[in-house]
Structure formats: C-alpha cells, structure tokens
Design an enzyme around this catalytic site. Structure first.
Site, mmCIF file in Angstrom:
data_model
loop_
_atom_site.group_PDB
_atom_site.id
_atom_site.type_symbol
_atom_site.label_atom_id
_atom_site.label_comp_id
_atom_site.label_asym_id
_atom_site.label_seq_id
_atom_site.Cartn_x
_atom_site.Cartn_y
_atom_site.Cartn_z
ATOM 1 N N ASP A 186 15.233 -6.985 7.505
ATOM 2 C CA ASP A 186 15.505 -5.764 6.756
ATOM 3 C C ASP A 186 15.887 -6.130 5.333
ATOM 4 O O ASP A 186 16.457 -7.204 5.091
ATOM 5 C CB ASP A 186 16.641 -4.966 7.403
ATOM 6 C CG ASP A 186 16.267 -4.419 8.773
ATOM 7 O OD1 ASP A 186 15.084 -4.079 8.965
ATOM 8 O OD2 ASP A 186 17.148 -4.332 9.636
ATOM 9 N N ASP A 233 10.612 0.613 9.559
ATOM 10 C CA ASP A 233 11.576 1.662 9.907
ATOM 11 C C ASP A 233 11.228 2.968 9.213
ATOM 12 O O ASP A 233 11.301 4.052 9.819
ATOM 13 C CB ASP A 233 12.991 1.232 9.510
ATOM 14 C CG ASP A 233 13.464 -0.003 10.255
ATOM 15 O OD1 ASP A 233 13.035 -0.201 11.408
ATOM 16 O OD2 ASP A 233 14.260 -0.774 9.682
#
Length: 214
Positions: free
Chosen positions: A140, A159
């Site tokens: 991330d 995401d």
C-alpha cells in the site's frame, strides 16, 4: 429445397444474443486488465522510490505517498489470518465468472471489471510476496490527510478499483438494473408494453422501431 427464413424471424435471435453478451464481457476483461496493470505498475514504482524514505507530501497535505505492507484488511483487520484473504478472493472471482454467463449490461461490466482488477491485484500480492505463499503482505502507498494512515487506512490502486466497483454495483442494484440488461420488476422507467420484450441496456432500438416491427 427449403425456403429461406423471413427477415426478422426467430432464427436471428441467437446471433443477437451473442453480440449483446460479447461487448459487456469484453469490456469487463479489458477494464480488469487495465486496473491490474496500473496496480502492478504503481506498486513496483512505490517499492523503487518510497523504500527507506519519509512519506512524500502532495496536494498541500491532502495526500501522502507512504509505503507500507499490510498483512490484513483495512486498519490491519485480520492480520493474524492472512491466509483467509486469498481464499475469499478466489471465491469472489469464481462467483463473478459464474455471473458473467448471463452478463448483458455495460454498467455491470464496468462494475465487475473494476472488482476483478482490484481483487486480482491484491491476490497476486497475497500469493507471491513475502513472507510466503498465500500469506504475502499487500503493498500500500496512498494515505490521505495523514502520512501514516491515522485518518484513513493506507490503500493502493487495487483497493480503489475494488471499492469503486462495489459502490457502482450497489447503485445499479438500487436503480433496478439487472446483469442481463433488463430492469427489475416494478421499474416503469423502461418497462416494455405488454407482449413485447423488455428494453435492455444494450438495446439500441427506439420505440418507433418496435412499433414498426409489430
């Protein structure tokens, strides 16, 4: 010698059905591939440029690029059960593949394509990244309003695609759009007259054209 079937007879229907399904399925696959490619590229660049450095401040602090590896879901939920996330992802992909058999709606193709791209992007991390097979940590890199994810969980392109696809699917359900391109019963905005087929999202015929055929 048998006579040729008249124009507009039922023999042309199978070809029409194939065409109406091919376009949404092709769109689903292309959009999924695009989302996956962008996700893989941004993760690669994040690992190259953000490793061992402080978060990068953008847009006056509204966005930060902050590299992290997440073993769980949002807010590190389920971090001790990493192995379960690949199983869920595989189940979701199987469910979407099953639904694609009757897919006729372009909006639903966009929704499912985003979901597939997001699911596969993070599934690749779970399978192939450290610390091991099916327990890999997801890369991330985007944090909003705070460099360390204290306002909102740090996320990635996969995401974002997944969330956008799910929100679009919810909107389509609420507006009565079906995956086969029809409207849910009770939605009169595009309801067909008695005795005529329902108007689908991919149907380009006008009301006057249908009256002529009748």
């Amino acid at each position: 010698m048998s006579a040729a079937p008249p124009a507009g007879s039922g023999t042309a229907e199978p070809a029409t059905v194939v065409r109406s399904r091919r376009r949404p399925v092709t769109l689903l696959l292309c959009l999924a591939a695009f989302a996956l490619a962008v996700d893989v590229l941004t993760k690669h660049l994040a690992l190259l440029e953000l490793s061992d450095r402080e978060p990068v401040r953008l847009l006056g602090g509204a966005v930060y690029l902050s590299l992290t590896r997440n073993s769980g879901a949002a807010w590190s939920l389920g971090k001790d059960y990493t192995w379960i996330f690949p199983l869920i992802a595989i189940g979701v992909l199987g469910w979407i593949a099953w639904m694609a058999r009757t897919l006729r709606s372009v909006p639903w193709a966009v929704s499912l394509g985003l979901v597939v791209g997001g699911v596969v992007g993070n599934l690749i991390d779970r399978i192939f990244r450290a610390p091991g097979w099916f327990v890999g940590h997801v890369v991330d890199m985007v944090s909003v309003f705070d460099p360390y994810g204290r306002v909102f969980p740090i996320f990635n392109v996969a995401d974002s695609a997944l969330v956008c696809g799910v929100l679009l699917a919810v909107g389509l359900e609420f507006t009565g759009r079906q995956r086969d391109g029809t409207r849910a019963p009770g939605d009169d905005r595009r309801a067909a007259p008695p005795g005529e087929p329902a108007l689908t999202d991919t149907d380009t015929d006008t009301e006057s054209g249908r009256r002529e055929r009748a």
